[in-house]
Write a protein that holds these residues in place. Structure first.
Motif, PDB file in Angstrom:
ATOM      1  N   UNK A 129      -6.978 -50.256  89.381  1.00 35.41           N
ATOM      2  CA  UNK A 129      -6.590 -51.128  88.409  1.00 35.41           C
ATOM      3  C   UNK A 129      -7.900 -51.962  87.863  1.00 35.41           C
ATOM      4  N   UNK A 130      -8.772 -52.348  88.464  1.00 37.40           N
ATOM      5  CA  UNK A 130      -9.987 -52.769  88.044  1.00 37.40           C
ATOM      6  C   UNK A 130     -11.171 -52.399  87.740  1.00 37.40           C
ATOM      7  N   UNK A 131     -11.257 -51.218  87.668  1.00 35.24           N
ATOM      8  CA  UNK A 131     -12.424 -50.085  87.906  1.00 35.24           C
ATOM      9  C   UNK A 131     -13.635 -50.791  87.266  1.00 35.24           C
ATOM     10  N   UNK A 132     -14.867 -50.842  87.911  1.00 33.23           N
ATOM     11  CA  UNK A 132     -16.232 -51.162  87.395  1.00 33.23           C
ATOM     12  C   UNK A 132     -16.316 -52.566  86.916  1.00 33.23           C
ATOM     13  N   UNK A 133     -15.378 -53.443  87.527  1.00 34.00           N
ATOM     14  CA  UNK A 133     -15.467 -54.909  87.222  1.00 34.00           C
ATOM     15  C   UNK A 133     -15.731 -55.515  88.625  1.00 34.00           C
ATOM     16  N   UNK A 134     -16.190 -56.758  88.538  1.00 29.80           N
ATOM     17  CA  UNK A 134     -16.198 -57.446  89.920  1.00 29.80           C
ATOM     18  C   UNK A 134     -14.955 -57.653  90.678  1.00 29.80           C
ATOM     19  N   UNK A 243     -12.175 -35.587  80.163  1.00 23.84           N
ATOM     20  CA  UNK A 243     -10.807 -36.145  79.950  1.00 23.84           C
ATOM     21  C   UNK A 243     -10.880 -37.554  79.304  1.00 23.84           C
ATOM     22  N   UNK A 244     -11.970 -38.314  79.871  1.00 21.21           N
ATOM     23  CA  UNK A 244     -11.928 -39.631  79.222  1.00 21.21           C
ATOM     24  C   UNK A 244     -13.422 -40.031  79.326  1.00 21.21           C
ATOM     25  N   UNK A 245     -14.180 -40.089  78.024  1.00 23.62           N
ATOM     26  CA  UNK A 245     -15.492 -40.345  78.107  1.00 23.62           C
ATOM     27  C   UNK A 245     -15.613 -41.920  78.023  1.00 23.62           C
ATOM     28  N   UNK A 246     -14.467 -42.787  78.181  1.00 23.27           N
ATOM     29  CA  UNK A 246     -14.597 -44.265  77.991  1.00 23.27           C
ATOM     30  C   UNK A 246     -14.483 -44.679  79.242  1.00 23.27           C
ATOM     31  N   UNK A 247     -14.518 -43.957  80.159  1.00 25.11           N
ATOM     32  CA  UNK A 247     -14.605 -44.346  81.936  1.00 25.11           C
ATOM     33  C   UNK A 247     -15.690 -43.874  82.460  1.00 25.11           C
ATOM     34  N   UNK A 266     -13.149 -37.921  87.086  1.00 22.91           N
ATOM     35  CA  UNK A 266     -12.751 -38.139  85.617  1.00 22.91           C
ATOM     36  C   UNK A 266     -11.404 -37.887  85.473  1.00 22.91           C
ATOM     37  N   UNK A 267     -10.741 -36.693  85.855  1.00 20.34           N
ATOM     38  CA  UNK A 267      -9.606 -36.232  85.903  1.00 20.34           C
ATOM     39  C   UNK A 267      -8.783 -37.141  86.822  1.00 20.34           C
ATOM     40  N   UNK A 268      -8.969 -37.577  87.848  1.00 24.06           N
ATOM     41  CA  UNK A 268      -8.226 -38.507  88.641  1.00 24.06           C
ATOM     42  C   UNK A 268      -8.026 -39.880  88.130  1.00 24.06           C
ATOM     43  N   UNK A 269      -8.864 -40.290  87.475  1.00 22.72           N
ATOM     44  CA  UNK A 269      -8.919 -41.829  86.983  1.00 22.72           C
ATOM     45  C   UNK A 269      -8.085 -41.775  85.716  1.00 22.72           C
TER      46      UNK A 269
END
Length: 326
Positions: A129-134, A243-247, A266-269
């Motif tokens: 839910x908050x991937x790559x944040x604090x 699948x998503x280059x924004x993550x 990338x697929x899983x997220x």
């Protein structure tokens, strides 16, 4: 074949709508960051564990063949307790498991010794839910070492604790297998993670206790740990994003192999509710093979799957152009 195609995850992990469960809309708080507090007990224990694992490697030439085979079995069994159990079943509810299968996976999960199912699932839902944040327990933006093992050597960021407390985890509390494991976890871990892997080779075919401890117990445990950690580190840093280059999460074949199917990240997220964690079915995906076999035996059901049309549309809309189906 999957039972059905679905377009939304069946996961109730926040008061928001189900479709927003994994939507990363969290914004970092402004202001000074809290100080990093090192947990020296964990630093010492992890250092000793890895030293013991390196020593275990040196004992492989003198170990019985049956001991090495038993070590591989324990590795796969404990890994499935994480991948098919804590991850795809309890964290994402991507399929349903019968009571015998849930007990089997809980035993494997205990042997893996990566926190009990309840805590592992809570942290993983926060991670998505908050991937790559604090608020992400193993925020890969903080570097490979932190995402791999460093997050276990320091106190959790306050945002991780805050967001974790806000999750709706009633589905886990309603699962008697999950709560039984959580209640007796500290008693079960020494038995499942260290004693049984050591005792079986010694008692069944006369392996020395020294070798039986350092290979099936210590070395096996350390290797499964690092394979799991690679999903948090390497699979968030290196690879393509079809699948998503924004993550940040990537498709990483090495991680896919070492973590028995969890490197299609990338697929899983992008589609976290897909039980296969990949569009390629069984390819380098022992966990998917296992779940399919359990369905064949009637021990699992209701596998959630993303349609090929939806995958292709998403890849064309947000992918990095590297998508190749089939």
């Amino acid at each position: 074949m999957p039972d059905s195609d679905v377009k939304a995850p069946l996961l109730n992990s926040d008061p928001e709508t189900v479709e927003d469960v994994f939507d990363n809309t969290y914004k970092e708080k402004e202001g000074p960051k809290p100080p990093v507090v090192i947990v020296w007990r964990n630093v010492i224990l992890m250092s000793l564990l890895h030293i013991g694992a390196l020593y275990g490697l040196s004992l492989i030439p003198v170990a019985c063949t049956l001991t090495l085979m038993w070590s591989v079995f324990c590795s796969v069994f404990s890994a499935l307790g994480i991948t098919a159990g804590a991850h795809r079943l309890w964290s994402h509810r991507s399929y349903k498991a019968s009571l015998p299968l849930r007990i089997f996976l809980a035993i494997g999960n205990t042997m893996a010794f990566q926190n009990d199912i309840y805590e592992w699932t809570r942290d993983h839902r926060v991670h998505h839910k908050y991937s790559e944040t604090d608020a992400d327990p193993h925020n890969a933006v903080r570097g490979f070492f932190f995402a791999h093992i460093g997050w276990l050597l320091v106190r959790k960021h306050p945002d991780v604790i805050e967001k974790g407390r806000k999750l709706e985890l009633s589905d886990l509390r309603a699962d008697k297998v999950v709560m039984f494991q959580r209640r007796y976890y500290k008693l079960l871990v020494p038995l499942m993670c260290f004693f049984i892997p050591m005792f079986v080779p010694w008692y069944m075919w006369g392996e020395s206790l020294w070798v039986a401890y350092f290979i099936p117990a210590v070395l096996r445990y350390t290797m499964v740990l690092n394979a799991t950690w690679l999903v948090n580190s390497a699979a968030h840093m290196w690879g393509n994003r079809p699948y998503d280059s924004n993550i940040n999460p990537r498709e990483n074949k090495f991680v896919t192999f070492s973590a028995i199917g969890e490197g299609y990240h990338n697929y899983h997220h992008t589609f976290p509710y897909d039980y296969a964690s990949s569009e390629f079915g069984w390819r380098l995906n022992l966990t998917t093979c296992f779940i399919d076999f359990m369905c064949f035996l009637g021990l699992a059901s209701d596998r959630k799957r993303v349609s090929k049309e939806m995958v292709l549309a998403r890849a064309q809309r947000t992918g990095d152009g590297s998508h190749r189906s089939g």
